[in-house]
Design a protein around this motif. Sequence first.
Motif, PDB file in Angstrom:
ATOM      1  N   GLY A 100      46.637-152.607  -0.038  1.00  0.00           N
ATOM      2  CA  GLY A 100      46.906-153.859  -0.735  1.00  0.00           C
ATOM      3  C   GLY A 100      47.309-153.650  -2.177  1.00  0.00           C
ATOM      4  N   VAL A 101      46.587-154.319  -3.115  1.00  0.00           N
ATOM      5  CA  VAL A 101      46.943-154.246  -4.532  1.00  0.00           C
ATOM      6  C   VAL A 101      46.703-152.854  -5.106  1.00  0.00           C
ATOM      7  CG1 VAL A 101      46.529-156.700  -4.942  1.00  0.00           C
ATOM      8  CG2 VAL A 101      44.649-155.075  -5.185  1.00  0.00           C
ATOM      9  N   MET A 102      45.933-152.029  -4.411  1.00  0.00           N
ATOM     10  CA  MET A 102      45.667-150.669  -4.885  1.00  0.00           C
ATOM     11  C   MET A 102      46.642-149.657  -4.287  1.00  0.00           C
ATOM     12  SD  MET A 102      43.288-150.911  -7.053  1.00  0.00           S
ATOM     13  CE  MET A 102      42.862-149.186  -7.267  1.00  0.00           C
ATOM     14  N   ALA A 103      47.695-150.117  -3.667  1.00  0.00           N
ATOM     15  CA  ALA A 103      48.659-149.212  -3.029  1.00  0.00           C
ATOM     16  C   ALA A 103      49.329-148.285  -4.042  1.00  0.00           C
ATOM     17  CB  ALA A 103      49.705-150.016  -2.271  1.00  0.00           C
ATOM     18  N   TRP A 104      49.361-148.695  -5.325  1.00  0.00           N
ATOM     19  CA  TRP A 104      49.998-147.873  -6.353  1.00  0.00           C
ATOM     20  C   TRP A 104      49.282-146.528  -6.557  1.00  0.00           C
ATOM     21  CZ3 TRP A 104      46.865-146.450 -10.358  1.00  0.00           C
ATOM     22  CH2 TRP A 104      45.710-147.207 -10.558  1.00  0.00           C
ATOM     23  N   VAL A 105      48.024-146.446  -6.122  1.00  0.00           N
ATOM     24  CA  VAL A 105      47.239-145.235  -6.348  1.00  0.00           C
ATOM     25  C   VAL A 105      47.894-144.025  -5.677  1.00  0.00           C
ATOM     26  CG1 VAL A 105      45.036-144.097  -5.893  1.00  0.00           C
ATOM     27  CG2 VAL A 105      45.076-146.479  -6.655  1.00  0.00           C
ATOM     28  N   ILE A 106      48.373-144.213  -4.449  1.00  0.00           N
ATOM     29  CA  ILE A 106      48.957-143.094  -3.703  1.00  0.00           C
ATOM     30  C   ILE A 106      50.218-142.551  -4.375  1.00  0.00           C
ATOM     31  CG2 ILE A 106      50.056-142.434  -1.537  1.00  0.00           C
ATOM     32  CD1 ILE A 106      47.041-142.451  -1.419  1.00  0.00           C
ATOM     33  N   PRO A 107      51.199-143.400  -4.785  1.00  0.00           N
ATOM     34  CA  PRO A 107      52.348-142.833  -5.490  1.00  0.00           C
ATOM     35  C   PRO A 107      51.985-142.067  -6.756  1.00  0.00           C
ATOM     36  CG  PRO A 107      52.834-145.068  -4.813  1.00  0.00           C
ATOM     37  CD  PRO A 107      51.385-144.833  -4.509  1.00  0.00           C
ATOM     38  N   VAL A 108      50.967-142.527  -7.484  1.00  0.00           N
ATOM     39  CA  VAL A 108      50.533-141.806  -8.686  1.00  0.00           C
ATOM     40  C   VAL A 108      49.968-140.444  -8.313  1.00  0.00           C
ATOM     41  CG1 VAL A 108      48.875-141.791 -10.585  1.00  0.00           C
ATOM     42  CG2 VAL A 108      50.146-143.872 -10.066  1.00  0.00           C
ATOM     43  N   PHE A 109      49.124-140.421  -7.265  1.00  0.00           N
ATOM     44  CA  PHE A 109      48.564-139.152  -6.811  1.00  0.00           C
ATOM     45  C   PHE A 109      49.667-138.202  -6.330  1.00  0.00           C
ATOM     46  CE2 PHE A 109      44.126-140.997  -5.973  1.00  0.00           C
ATOM     47  CZ  PHE A 109      43.601-140.347  -7.075  1.00  0.00           C
ATOM     48  N   VAL A 110      50.654-138.748  -5.627  1.00  0.00           N
ATOM     49  CA  VAL A 110      51.753-137.905  -5.144  1.00  0.00           C
ATOM     50  C   VAL A 110      52.530-137.327  -6.325  1.00  0.00           C
ATOM     51  CG1 VAL A 110      53.909-137.875  -3.838  1.00  0.00           C
ATOM     52  CG2 VAL A 110      51.942-139.123  -2.949  1.00  0.00           C
ATOM     53  N   ALA A 111      52.762-138.145  -7.355  1.00  0.00           N
ATOM     54  CA  ALA A 111      53.463-137.661  -8.550  1.00  0.00           C
ATOM     55  C   ALA A 111      52.676-136.531  -9.215  1.00  0.00           C
ATOM     56  CB  ALA A 111      53.677-138.813  -9.532  1.00  0.00           C
ATOM     57  N   CYS A 112      51.360-136.684  -9.310  1.00  0.00           N
ATOM     58  CA  CYS A 112      50.519-135.611  -9.875  1.00  0.00           C
ATOM     59  C   CYS A 112      50.596-134.355  -9.006  1.00  0.00           C
ATOM     60  CB  CYS A 112      49.067-136.082  -9.979  1.00  0.00           C
ATOM     61  SG  CYS A 112      48.795-137.364 -11.217  1.00  0.00           S
ATOM     62  N   SER A 113      50.605-134.563  -7.690  1.00  0.00           N
ATOM     63  CA  SER A 113      50.674-133.443  -6.762  1.00  0.00           C
ATOM     64  C   SER A 113      51.966-132.659  -6.928  1.00  0.00           C
ATOM     65  CB  SER A 113      50.537-133.953  -5.326  1.00  0.00           C
ATOM     66  OG  SER A 113      50.730-132.905  -4.399  1.00  0.00           O
ATOM     67  N   THR A 114      53.078-133.384  -7.002  1.00  0.00           N
ATOM     68  CA  THR A 114      54.373-132.712  -7.120  1.00  0.00           C
ATOM     69  C   THR A 114      54.531-132.051  -8.487  1.00  0.00           C
ATOM     70  OG1 THR A 114      55.358-134.843  -7.725  1.00  0.00           O
ATOM     71  CG2 THR A 114      55.540-134.163  -5.429  1.00  0.00           C
ATOM     72  N   PHE A 115      53.971-132.663  -9.540  1.00  0.00           N
ATOM     73  CA  PHE A 115      54.019-132.041 -10.862  1.00  0.00           C
ATOM     74  C   PHE A 115      53.264-130.710 -10.855  1.00  0.00           C
ATOM     75  CE2 PHE A 115      52.391-131.202 -15.109  1.00  0.00           C
ATOM     76  CZ  PHE A 115      53.528-131.345 -15.894  1.00  0.00           C
ATOM     77  N   GLY A 116      52.082-130.693 -10.241  1.00  0.00           N
ATOM     78  CA  GLY A 116      51.319-129.454 -10.147  1.00  0.00           C
ATOM     79  C   GLY A 116      52.052-128.394  -9.349  1.00  0.00           C
ATOM     80  N   ALA A 117      52.699-128.809  -8.250  1.00  0.00           N
ATOM     81  CA  ALA A 117      53.473-127.856  -7.450  1.00  0.00           C
ATOM     82  C   ALA A 117      54.646-127.298  -8.245  1.00  0.00           C
ATOM     83  CB  ALA A 117      53.978-128.532  -6.177  1.00  0.00           C
ATOM     84  N   ALA A 118      55.304-128.151  -9.032  1.00  0.00           N
ATOM     85  CA  ALA A 118      56.422-127.695  -9.856  1.00  0.00           C
ATOM     86  C   ALA A 118      55.957-126.713 -10.920  1.00  0.00           C
ATOM     87  CB  ALA A 118      57.113-128.892 -10.512  1.00  0.00           C
ATOM     88  N   ASN A 119      54.786-126.955 -11.505  1.00  0.00           N
ATOM     89  CA  ASN A 119      54.238-126.037 -12.501  1.00  0.00           C
ATOM     90  C   ASN A 119      53.995-124.656 -11.890  1.00  0.00           C
ATOM     91  OD1 ASN A 119      52.769-125.517 -15.193  1.00  0.00           O
ATOM     92  ND2 ASN A 119      51.178-125.040 -13.685  1.00  0.00           N
ATOM     93  N   GLY A 120      53.396-124.620 -10.701  1.00  0.00           N
ATOM     94  CA  GLY A 120      53.170-123.346 -10.028  1.00  0.00           C
ATOM     95  C   GLY A 120      54.463-122.661  -9.641  1.00  0.00           C
ATOM     96  N   SER A 121      55.445-123.450  -9.199  1.00  0.00           N
ATOM     97  CA  SER A 121      56.733-122.881  -8.810  1.00  0.00           C
ATOM     98  C   SER A 121      57.447-122.276 -10.016  1.00  0.00           C
ATOM     99  CB  SER A 121      57.607-123.963  -8.171  1.00  0.00           C
ATOM    100  OG  SER A 121      58.872-123.450  -7.829  1.00  0.00           O
ATOM    101  N   ALA A 122      57.421-122.971 -11.159  1.00  0.00           N
ATOM    102  CA  ALA A 122      58.049-122.432 -12.368  1.00  0.00           C
ATOM    103  C   ALA A 122      57.346-121.157 -12.819  1.00  0.00           C
ATOM    104  CB  ALA A 122      58.012-123.480 -13.481  1.00  0.00           C
ATOM    105  N   PHE A 123      56.030-121.145 -12.722  1.00  0.00           N
ATOM    106  CA  PHE A 123      55.231-119.980 -13.120  1.00  0.00           C
ATOM    107  C   PHE A 123      55.657-118.736 -12.350  1.00  0.00           C
ATOM    108  CE2 PHE A 123      51.393-117.324 -12.924  1.00  0.00           C
ATOM    109  CZ  PHE A 123      51.008-117.292 -14.256  1.00  0.00           C
TER     110      PHE A 123
END
Length: 516
Positions: free
Chosen positions: A320-343
């Motif tokens: 419902g109104v908390m559906a935005w939580v998942i896209p934020v978590f996914v963005a954090c997840s992909t940012f962390g993956a990108a950091n490891g990939s760049a490393f």
Amino acid sequence: MSGARENKAYNDEEELQNPTGADFKHNKIQANKNAGTYKALKVRKSVGILGGVSLIVGTMIGSGIFASSSPVFANAGSAGMSMLIWSFCGVLVLLISLCYVELGTMIPRSGGEYHYLREAFGNVPVFLLVFSSAVLLRPAGLAAVLLTTGNYLTEVFFPGECNDIRTKLLLSKVLAALFLGIIVFVNCASVRWATSVQVIFTATKLLAIVMLIITGFVRLGQGHNDSLKDAFNGTSKSISDIGYAFYGGLWAYDGWNNLNYVTEELKNPIRDLPLAIMIGIPLVTACYVMVNITYLTVLTSIQIASSKAVAVTLANQLYGVMAWVIPVFVACSTFGAANGSAFTSGRLVYVSAREGHMPKLLAMVHTKRHTPLPALIFTCIIAWIMLIPESSNFSTLVNYFNFAAWTFYGGTVAALLWLRIRQPDLERPYKVFIGIPIVVLLCSLYLVIAPFYDYPLQSLYCLLFILFGIPVYFLFVKYQVFPKAITTGFGSFVDKITYKIQMLCDLSMPDDFDED
């Protein structure tokens, strides 16, 4: 004079006495060694077991499990076969990781496949790896992951202002470029900063995984298991479709080998490399299987196959109104993956330049930060360039990426078997059962050959791109086929640019590099 200052490549006095600085630097280093005041310049051993596990888990769990379940379900044809593929992908990755543990403890040098292929087969396969991965595939993967980060944040924060698709895409690219700049700064500034970022964002994405798994348990307890009944109805009988289903799953698992790229920076590689792999990969496999079960408690296999962002589709139906939580978590997840990939991508460029397969400038490290700053910036500049054109189709990108990746993974496992035959006396702190690399090699051959059956043109394009590295190697690296005047003039120009950048950025060659 500090050790870092003593390691600096040039200063004004040196430049006046010796324009190249090479002899002066050599004499000064030798004098400091004789005096017992020399401090070695190289990357630091600052990655412990927690950082190693975070690097593996953080780079494996990116956008894949949240967005790429659809290729698996679309090609497998049924929920049951899809779950088997997700499980088998985890088993395959664990088996090949054990092979990499043997290679990584036997040849404890940063660069992963680079050193393993070179030790077994020589320079040509190694250059094909560098040409395909360091120059194109890894920067492209980095750009794609960060673009996913931008896409998800755009959906959360600018839903009203971004009704126009082109505007939304432009905003996503701007965000991706900004995040890439942050990652470059963090990785150039400190290895400790980069690993700390990795730990933080790994914890964030595991929180998202736990949230989805709890949702699945609740839904199963409520009896929502219709998609799990008659689970194998509609299973595809096409060999190539099953192969592409594996590609979709293996894309989500990619990153399992990243710790081998920073072996020289592990505090205790003999202990930490196998331990981090044996903790990280089973953890990721369990998470992936349980998250896909959660998807099946809310969506049908057909809905999953047609969704471009499965986790967001699930959140919109349940939270419902908390559906935005998942896209934020996914963005954090992909940012962390990108950091490891760049490393790790920067380390591949650094190692290949150190061994003479790329310009010498890219083999230099910062004298105070002890980070391969030029290699990191080189990788990220290419990724920035790749953000400019229109994005590729996700499924096509996955297919190309996995075809090339498993070509080299299979070659690396073949290198392990070849070294067992040719160099049986090499010290192997960890020795895998011989049946494991044989099974993995057969699986790799299937993943490379199967797509040719139904999709020969796509597979051929990727193969031709890899093989194009052969003439490039002989023309530019081995024989350097250029008119002498042009080569001399261009070489002098490159030396001057290298010298200026070296002075400006406070760079020097690592001590274990043989300039001859």
